[in-house]
Design an enzyme around this catalytic site. Sequence first.
Site, PDB file in Angstrom:
ATOM      1  N   ASP A  16       0.908  -1.329   0.001  1.00 42.06           N
ATOM      2  CA  ASP A  16      -0.184   0.108  -0.189  1.00 42.06           C
ATOM      3  C   ASP A  16       0.992   1.204   0.090  1.00 42.06           C
ATOM      4  O   ASP A  16       2.023   1.134   0.029  1.00 42.06           O
ATOM      5  CB  ASP A  16      -1.074  -0.187   1.265  1.00 42.06           C
ATOM      6  N   PRO A  59     -13.964 -24.182  -2.273  1.00 45.02           N
ATOM      7  CA  PRO A  59     -14.137 -22.795  -1.755  1.00 45.02           C
ATOM      8  C   PRO A  59     -14.109 -22.585  -0.236  1.00 45.02           C
ATOM      9  O   PRO A  59     -14.295 -23.482   0.525  1.00 45.02           O
ATOM     10  CB  PRO A  59     -15.663 -22.658  -2.260  1.00 45.02           C
TER      11      PRO A  59
END
Length: 139
Positions: A16, A59
């Site tokens: 970031d 998943p």
Amino acid sequence: MYSRTTAVEIQFGDCDPAGIVYYPNYFRFFDNATAGLLSAVFAMHKRNWLEHYGILGIPMVDTGARFIRPSSFGDVVEIRSEIAELGRSSFGVKHSLLRDGELAIEAHEKRVWVVKGEDGGIRSAPLPDEVRRLLGQDA
């Protein structure tokens, strides 16, 4: 239970504006580490084991992490992934991310073995005996 270690070099795009890894990217690393762990234990690439076992995927139904130390561009981290539990149609994975040999993140996942349902959707299926045996072995 089975375990595997993966080395990851932190890239500029993983970070970031503060220069530390943007936290969702850790979950991408963990997802790749889980696929790598299963590919190693099944001795085949993910696209092959999906076809071999006739499943649509694995998943994630639960995840979480405890962030202890940040990582930055250029760091090389180790992700130690291990099968933590086996359920009827699910399994748990524990990830320990180490930077410079020190614990930086503890994370967990719960994944479900899924196949195509009669309605065209997905449904859970029991872990095959072979998969249970392979995931339950000591590394």
